[in-house]
Design a protein around this motif. Structure first.
Motif, short mmCIF file in Angstrom:
data_model
loop_
_atom_site.label_atom_id
_atom_site.label_comp_id
_atom_site.label_asym_id
_atom_site.label_seq_id
_atom_site.Cartn_x
_atom_site.Cartn_y
_atom_site.Cartn_z
N ILE A 64 0.86 -1.18 0.00
CA ILE A 64 0.00 0.00 0.00
C ILE A 64 0.90 1.23 0.00
N LEU A 65 0.67 2.11 -0.97
CA LEU A 65 1.41 3.37 -1.01
C LEU A 65 0.72 4.45 -0.20
N ASP A 66 -0.60 4.53 -0.34
CA ASP A 66 -1.32 5.59 0.35
C ASP A 66 -2.78 5.22 0.52
N ASN A 67 -3.26 5.34 1.74
CA ASN A 67 -4.68 5.16 2.03
C ASN A 67 -5.11 6.20 3.07
N THR A 68 -4.53 7.38 2.96
CA THR A 68 -4.79 8.43 3.94
C THR A 68 -6.04 9.24 3.65
N TYR A 69 -6.55 9.19 2.43
CA TYR A 69 -7.74 9.97 2.07
C TYR A 69 -8.89 9.00 1.77
N GLU A 70 -10.00 9.23 2.43
CA GLU A 70 -11.15 8.35 2.26
C GLU A 70 -11.62 8.31 0.81
N GLY A 71 -11.75 7.11 0.27
CA GLY A 71 -12.20 6.95 -1.10
C GLY A 71 -11.09 6.87 -2.12
N ILE A 72 -9.82 6.89 -1.66
CA ILE A 72 -8.67 6.79 -2.57
C ILE A 72 -7.69 5.81 -1.98
N LEU A 73 -7.30 4.80 -2.76
CA LEU A 73 -6.33 3.79 -2.33
C LEU A 73 -5.29 3.61 -3.43
#
Length: 153
Positions: free
Chosen positions: A84-93
């Motif tokens: 996983i590179l980024d899952n800090t913003y809801e609705g974006i993975l």
């Protein structure tokens, strides 16, 4: 693929959706509106699930809300490792698939979902797209000329 809730009340609905995924036989599938809760996961034979579910739910909610994820076919396990590179913003993975052979280029995949304007889940669309665009530039620059960047959702 917008699955419109994998946690449907009927098992037949889930089995049908899982069978569709298996019949399509994609290497990678971006899924939106999973409606899974934080600790839930999708179990589809032949696939590995990486999910990013909403964390803020009504305490009385029977199911999750929204959510995105990526299904990776298990045949890719011998070819790529994933993170996983980024899952800090809801609705974006964002995930990165790196070839196990050192000479290959990475594949960067993003699954995203923005609820419609009339949804009870109000999301600032401008902030959402600004975030997505900034992340695109970030990974484009970080892995410049080294691979593909794919967005699904």
């Amino acid at each position: 693929m917008n699955c419109i809730s994998y946690t449907d009340q009927t098992k037949q609905s889930f089995l049908f959706k899982a069978e569709v995924i298996k019949q399509i036989n994609c290497d990678i599938s971006c899924i939106s509106e999973t409606f899974l809760k934080k600790d839930q996961t999708l179990h589809i034979e032949g696939y590995h699930w990486i999910g990013h579910e909403r964390t803020k739910l009504n305490p009385n909610a029977v199911r999750g809300s929204g959510g995105v994820g990526i299904l990776i076919h298990t045949r890719l396990n011998n070819v790529f490792k994933h993170e996983i590179l980024d899952n800090t913003y809801e609705g974006i993975l964002w995930i990165k698939l790196t070839p196990r052979q050192t000479s290959g280029s990475p594949l960067i995949v993003c699954a995203c979902y923005l609820p419609p304007a009339d949804s009870c889940r109000k999301v600032d669309a401008e902030k959402y797209f600004d975030t997505l665009l900034c992340q695109c530039y970030q990974y484009q620059n970080q892995y410049q000329n080294q691979g593909l960047l794919i967005i699904g959702g």
